[in-house]
Scaffold this active site. Structure first.
Site, PDB file in Angstrom:
ATOM      1  N   SER A 177       0.863  -1.175   0.000  1.00 56.57           N
ATOM      2  CA  SER A 177       0.000   0.000   0.000  1.00 56.57           C
ATOM      3  C   SER A 177       0.900   1.226   0.000  1.00 56.57           C
ATOM      4  O   SER A 177       2.069   1.152   0.394  1.00 56.57           O
ATOM      5  CB  SER A 177      -0.881   0.011   1.256  1.00 56.57           C
ATOM      6  OG  SER A 177      -1.488   1.275   1.470  1.00 56.57           O
ATOM      7  N   TYR A 207      -2.976  -0.799  10.556  1.00 56.09           N
ATOM      8  CA  TYR A 207      -2.946  -1.028   9.105  1.00 56.09           C
ATOM      9  C   TYR A 207      -1.616  -0.561   8.531  1.00 56.09           C
ATOM     10  O   TYR A 207      -0.977  -1.267   7.735  1.00 56.09           O
ATOM     11  CB  TYR A 207      -4.105  -0.303   8.421  1.00 56.09           C
ATOM     12  CG  TYR A 207      -4.158  -0.534   6.933  1.00 56.09           C
ATOM     13  CD1 TYR A 207      -4.683  -1.716   6.423  1.00 56.09           C
ATOM     14  CD2 TYR A 207      -3.666   0.412   6.040  1.00 56.09           C
ATOM     15  CE1 TYR A 207      -4.725  -1.946   5.052  1.00 56.09           C
ATOM     16  CE2 TYR A 207      -3.703   0.199   4.673  1.00 56.09           C
ATOM     17  CZ  TYR A 207      -4.233  -0.983   4.183  1.00 56.09           C
ATOM     18  OH  TYR A 207      -4.253  -1.203   2.827  1.00 56.09           O
TER      19      TYR A 207
END
Length: 260
Positions: free
Chosen positions: A151, A164
């Site tokens: 990501s 996350y």
């Protein structure tokens, strides 16, 4: 032109979004595809979509946080198609927005299991199979390869989603270390780092609110959200012999987000 004829690809999280787009892209370039995921109806729909473009695929229901399930998926892929040449470890989850002080042990375990343990387990069994096949090489002489989904938040950070952010940083670390360890075995390992992509995960992150999605789109210099197919194109390249000298790399596909 990328040609994956005769190759076998496995895609985790292949039931929707980026995983589904990548599974279809692999099939369109000639690969046989193993679609792995938890949701049966959605996984079988991905297979139908692949067959609609005259591809060959199977769906295997899989919990990628469980070693026995991952091994069973690899075994099914090999028993059906004979080998594994490409793996796209894409399965993962997004966390609820909360301060570090408010996050719980259960949320930590959920995030790390889904985003980190899953990648470790998948690579463990994929690489074992690739080595068993002999020198980790395509029948045509190229390298076998693994792509992991990271990501932009594996490179930068944002507040209120610390777990996350940590999990995606860990994916990049696993990718780099594994790439170094198995380079001489003919196995390339890379990651792709998407920006905000129009998928179910973005719906979750924004609560489905158009205003929130527009704000998120505006954070990207290109001025819009990405499309799953745009990530799939990058994954396809990393998975092909066009990227034969690329390993241990994290490819940003983010509309310029991290360049700011």
């Amino acid at each position: 032109m990328i040609n994956l004829t005769g190759k076998v690809a496995i895609v985790t999280g292949g039931t929707s979004g980026i995983g589904r787009a990548a599974a279809i892209a692999y099939a369109q370039q000639g690969a046989k595809v193993v679609v792995a995921g938890r949701r049966v109806a959605e996984g079988e729909e991905t297979v139908r979509m692949i067959k609609a473009v005259r591809g060959d695929a199977i769906f295997v229901q899989t919990d990628v946080t469980q070693a026995s399930a991952v091994k069973a998926t690899i075994d099914r892929a090999v028993s059906t198609f004979g080998r594994i040449d490409i793996a796209f470890n894409n399965a993962g989850v997004f966390g609820e927005s909360a301060s570090l002080l408010d996050q719980t042990d259960d949320e930590y375990d959920r995030m790390m299991n889904a985003n980190v343990k899953s990648v470790w387990l998948c690579m463990k069994y994929e690489i074992a199979q690739m080595i068993e096949q002999g020198n980790g090489a395509f029948a045509s002489g190229g390298t076998t390869c693994i792509v992991n989904t990271a990501s932009i938040l594996a490179t930068i950070a944002m507040p209120n989603i610390p777990l996350y952010v940590a999990s995606k940083h860990a994916v990049v670390g696993l990718t780099k270390a594994t790439a170094l360890q198995y380079a001489k075995s003919g196995i390339r390992v890379n990651a792709v780092s998407p920006g905000a992509i129009a998928t179910e995960m973005i719906e979750q992150a924004t609560g489905g609110q158009d205003e929130a999605k527009a704000y998120m789109a505006g954070l990207h210099p290109i001025g819009r959200l990405g499309k799953p197919e745009e990530i799939a194109n990058a994954v396809l390249w990393l998975s092909s012999d066009a990227a034969s000298f690329v390993t241990g790399e994290t490819l940003m596909v983010d509309g310029g987000f991290v360049a700011q």
